[in-house]
Design an enzyme around this catalytic site. Structure first.
Site, PDB file in Angstrom:
ATOM      1  N   CYS A  39     -12.919  33.968 -13.992  1.00 51.90           N
ATOM      2  CA  CYS A  39     -11.777  33.161 -13.539  1.00 51.90           C
ATOM      3  C   CYS A  39     -11.290  33.618 -12.173  1.00 51.90           C
ATOM      4  CB  CYS A  39     -10.656  33.167 -14.567  1.00 51.90           C
ATOM      5  SG  CYS A  39     -10.110  34.800 -15.023  1.00 51.90           S
ATOM      6  N   HIS A  47      -5.728  37.096 -16.447  1.00 50.71           N
ATOM      7  CA  HIS A  47      -6.394  35.840 -16.200  1.00 50.71           C
ATOM      8  C   HIS A  47      -5.949  35.288 -14.843  1.00 50.71           C
ATOM      9  CE1 HIS A  47      -8.397  32.176 -17.211  1.00 50.71           C
ATOM     10  NE2 HIS A  47      -7.284  31.457 -17.326  1.00 50.71           N
TER      11      HIS A  47
END
Ligand SMILES: [Zn+2]
Lengths: 487, 372
Positions: free
Chosen positions: B33, B317
């Site tokens: 990510c 994330h």
């Protein structure tokens, strides 16, 4: 966990040239349930004060919103401690939350206190905290057919007791008559009424007069704040598009406007004499504009983040000498002295501009009375019961801040900020940084651990409010003869 | 996925959907990510996307696979999709990235800023290499850039280019490169010496409850060099106390701002995250420009933001929020949602130090000059 904020101490007192200001811990107002952190989506805490006359003495009452709640307390000033156990009114809402409120000064009395409340879901409620038993609340835009977006500011019209203006984050503002029918099951149809530059005015296209009386489309972004001039003639409107627009209320025309250095303007205030307008916002600056000269006269730099509220201290303002206060996301209070040296500075030798021509100054005699408002001055008062939980579209509300939002079609224009061209930079509407005086604050103090949302001046003190819903009282410097510290 | 596509089209409104625009989520290949979020942020930085697509047009016969050809293929692939909305697997790009740099050759979460830095420098190198070989100039003397050391005090993340005049600036430099001027004033003789330094992005220290403007001003605040850090003054021919400040002299077209949210804490021997609330406006001008800056009041618009969610650099994330044709979209790997600027509040960080919970905070901000 220790604060890692550079060990910056929170000040409970500070000294200016007029003396010492002190925080009065006993005069703190807050919601009874403390120590809970409001989610970031909560709206800034706003303060509304009203003076009511009981016999010969006057009493101050104030309202503040915090999260989903709204409180109305007697304001006991600097001599008496706050009594949180006895609110005049306390309301809790579900599915929507209060964002702005305003007492009706014309109708306020010892036994009646009409209070308007705007909500995040777009609704506007009219309550009377002193007549809870007999007064039936009214709810405008209940069906959210007029505007679904958040209410950013509500204000009673100066000198008109049954009309108010409400701004939304959709970039629109509406005028309502409290005596007309509140319900609106169909989206209203509008017809163009007046159009000047970035301000367009519409009326409802119906046979009979209905709410809203007018719809204004202002600028290209969310409207963030409204403020009427002391004489009630002009309305200052701050917008996320970076402009502060001043409109002539009755003529429904743009009078003048000015621009932030960059980013949204979030708040504004008039000097007590109506000669200046101060604004603050996302450029971390306070900006002061002269109504007479139609130009920005100075900027102030002292905040470390966005400015949420500006206010003039009328007791320290006289011709060519003004005291301004500002609070912001940086948890700081700044005080500014704007004096003759600054105000008398000649405007920068800048190129000719396309400023809107100043209005002639001739008082408009045309009274644009809203259509047939006189006929409906007495409302039918069919008084439908309005539930306190403003239930309108709870689902939408809940989802509002989540990512997977399903946006139903919006009423009116969207709130996307259209990029404006940068041609105004270097004109009196938006001078370059070096073209006008850049003031240093008189004082700049961290007075809270929480972000500050409001500052309001009273005769013997000033009140600040922070994001978490605490309202603090600061005593003014006292002359030796007057009462000492409050205990 | 199918549901997601139609959902987004419905949300935007098919009549409102920007023409010739494609919103494609990127599949995550195990903690990629950091890569996906930066790629989306760059894809929606229009001048960057256009240059990459142009490169693709010009390089049709290129045989040799590089990180740049992989990126060009990926962008070309997205831009030429029949569908308006969908997902795509940046498989070739990620493979190439892992092959080229050991740092990224694993399945760990990486620092998105390090990746951005590596990517821009690599593209610049490849373009320079090409322009040199096409001029049949001398051999490749380009320095092999290591990515900026994380947590280092280096604040300007510059292309460590040898200021060899033969090396022409590439479009990467035209877009991202700005110039800092480092002014040092000897406290003894008051001589001011200044040294210019180029940067592709700026790393700024963050403070609680401030704005990005304030953090940038802090970046340019005056620093006193004294005691063991005295400065060698050429005029005095000795070590002297000095004042130093760094201001922006040449403002880039695309201003990339990296918020230094990861701080090495010796006591715990690891990086911790500063989740401070730092607000960033949709529109920005700079306050920390030098007196001789030519374009000092340039107006910038926010075009994309890489957001870090979670507690540390190697966990958590990355997502990105991007602007496209007046719409704001949130890309979370293969998921896309339309968002309103009023919800940006969620990405500024936490206003209170003791506040716990999910910290989604802006990590890299991309501002584009309104003039281009
Ligand atoms: Zn020297």
């Amino acid at each position: 966990m220790a604060s890692s904020d550079g060990g910056k101490e929170v000040k409970t007192a500070f000294v200016t040239r007029e003396g010492k200001y002190k925080l009065l811990p006993l005069s703190e107002y807050s919601k009874p349930t403390r120590n809970q952190i409001n989610p970031p989506q909560y709206s800034p805490v706003r303060l509304s004060f009203i003076e009511t006359n009981v016999d010969k003495s006057s009493e101050l009452i104030f309202a503040f919103n915090s999260g989903r709640e709204l409180f109305v307390y007697p304001y006991r000033g600097v001599r008496k401690a706050a009594d949180l156990s006895k609110p005049i009114d306390k309301r809790s809402y579900q599915g929507t939350m209060p964002t702005s409120h305003d007492f009706n000064k014309g109708l306020a009395s010892a036994d009646s206190l009409p209070l308007l409340i705007g909500f995040s879901g777009g609704q506007i409620q009219l309550i009377d905290p002193l007549r809870k038993e007999v007064f039936n609340c009214k709810l405008f835009n209940k069906e959210r057919q007029v505007d679904k977006s958040r209410v950013t500011c509500v204000r009673w019209l100066p000198g008109v007791q049954n009309q108010f203006v409400v701004s939304h984050s959709s970039g629109q503002l509406y005028v309502y008559n409290t005596d007309l029918q509140t319900t609106c099951t169909q989206p209203p149809h509008y017809q163009s009424f007046k159009h000047t530059d970035s301000v367009s005015v519409f009326t409802c296209k119906t046979k009979s007069t209905r709410n809203p009386l007018y719809r204004w489309v202002v600028g290209a972004g969310a409207i963030t704040h409204l403020s009427f001039s002391p004489d009630g003639e002009h309305l200052a409107i701050t917008s996320a598009d970076g402009y502060l627009r001043i409109v002539h209320w009755l003529r429904q025309e743009l009078t003048t406007s000015f621009r932030s250095y960059f980013g949204a303007f979030l708040h504004c205030a008039w000097s007590p004499d109506g000669y200046y307008v101060a604004a603050g916002g996302e450029d971390d600056l306070v900006t002061v504009f002269s109504m007479q000269q139609r130009r920005i006269v100075c900027r102030g730099r002292g905040h470390k983040s966005w400015i949420n509220c500006v206010a003039f201290d009328s007791s320290l303002c006289k011709p060519l000498e003004y005291r301004l206060a500002s609070v912001g996301d940086d948890t700081q209070l700044c005080l500014w002295d704007i004096n003759e040296d600054v105000l008398r500075q000649p405007p920068p030798a800048s190129r000719p501009t396309s400023l809107p021509t100043p209005n002639s100054g001739v008082q408009s005699t045309v009274s644009l009375a809203p259509p047939s408002s006189a006929k409906t001055s007495k409302s039918p008062l069919t008084n439908k019961f309005v539930n306190l939980t403003l239930g309108g579209d709870k689902k939408d509300e809940k989802k509002e801040h989540k990512r997977n939002i399903s946006f139903t079609s919006k009423s009116g224009s969207t709130n996307h900020v259209k990029p404006l061209d940068d041609k105004v930079l270097g004109t009196p509407v938006c001078p370059r940084l070096e073209e006008v005086p850049l003031l240093e604050p008189l004082i700049c103090k961290k007075i809270s651990n929480e972000r500050l949302t409001s500052v309001h001046f009273l005769e013997e003190c000033f009140v600040t409010a922070c994001y978490e819903g605490n309202c603090y009282t600061w005593s003014r410097p006292t002359s030796p003869s007057s009462v000492k510290d409050v205990t | 996925m199918g549901a997601n596509e139609s959902h987004l089209v419905k949300e935007i409104g098919s009549d409102q959907f920007p023409p010739n625009e494609h919103f494609f989520g990127l599949i995550n290949f195990g903690n990629t990510c950091y890569c996906n979020s930066v790629l989306q942020a760059l894809f929606f930085c229009r001048p960057f996307r256009e240059k990459i697509l142009q490169y693709k047009q010009q390089q049709k016969n290129q045989k040799k696979e590089t990180l740049l050809t992989c990126l060009a293929d990926l962008f070309h692939n997205i831009a030429n999709q029949k569908k308006k909305v969908g997902t795509i697997a940046p498989k070739k790009f990620v493979q190439r990235l892992r092959r080229e740099n050991d740092l990224f050759d694993n399945y760990l979460q990486q620092d998105a800023h390090e990746f951005l830095n590596y990517l821009l420098n690599t593209i610049a190198d490849l373009l320079q290499e090409k322009s040199l070989t096409s001029k049949s100039a001398k051999g490749n003397n380009l320095s092999n850039h290591s990515s900026a050391a994380n947590g280092s005090t280096a604040m300007a993340n510059g292309p460590l280019l040898n200021k060899n005049e033969i090396v022409p600036p590439t479009w990467v430099h035209e877009l991202f490169q700005g110039t800092l001027t480092n002014e040092t004033k000897c406290m003894n003789c008051e001589t001011v010496s200044s040294k210019d330094e180029d940067f592709l992005d700026l790393s700024v220290d963050v403070e609680q409850n401030t704005s990005i403007s304030h953090c940038l001003r802090g970046f340019s605040s005056t620093e006193t060099l004294c005691a063991e850090y005295k400065y060698y003054c050429e005029v005095c021919c000795s070590k002297q106390e000095a004042q130093k400040r760094m201001r922006i002299k040449n403002l880039p077209q695309v201003l990339a701002l990296h918020l230094k949210r990861f701080k090495y804490v010796e006591q715990v021997n690891r990086y911790t995250k500063l989740s401070y609330r730092v607000v960033f406006p949709l529109e920005l001008r700079l306050y920390n420009t030098s007196d001789d800056a030519v374009n000092k009041d340039r107006l910038y618009d926010l075009v994309s933001v890489v957001v870090h969610c979670g507690t540390g650099p190697n966990r958590g994330h990355y997502i990105s929020i991007v602007k496209s044709h007046g719409l704001w979209l949130l890309f979370d790997d293969d998921m896309i949602d339309k968002i309103e600027p009023s919800t940006f509040e969620d990405f500024y960080g936490l206003a209170q130090d003791f506040q716990k919970g999910q910290s989604e905070s802006g990590y890299i901000l991309f501002y584009q000059s309104r003039e281009i």
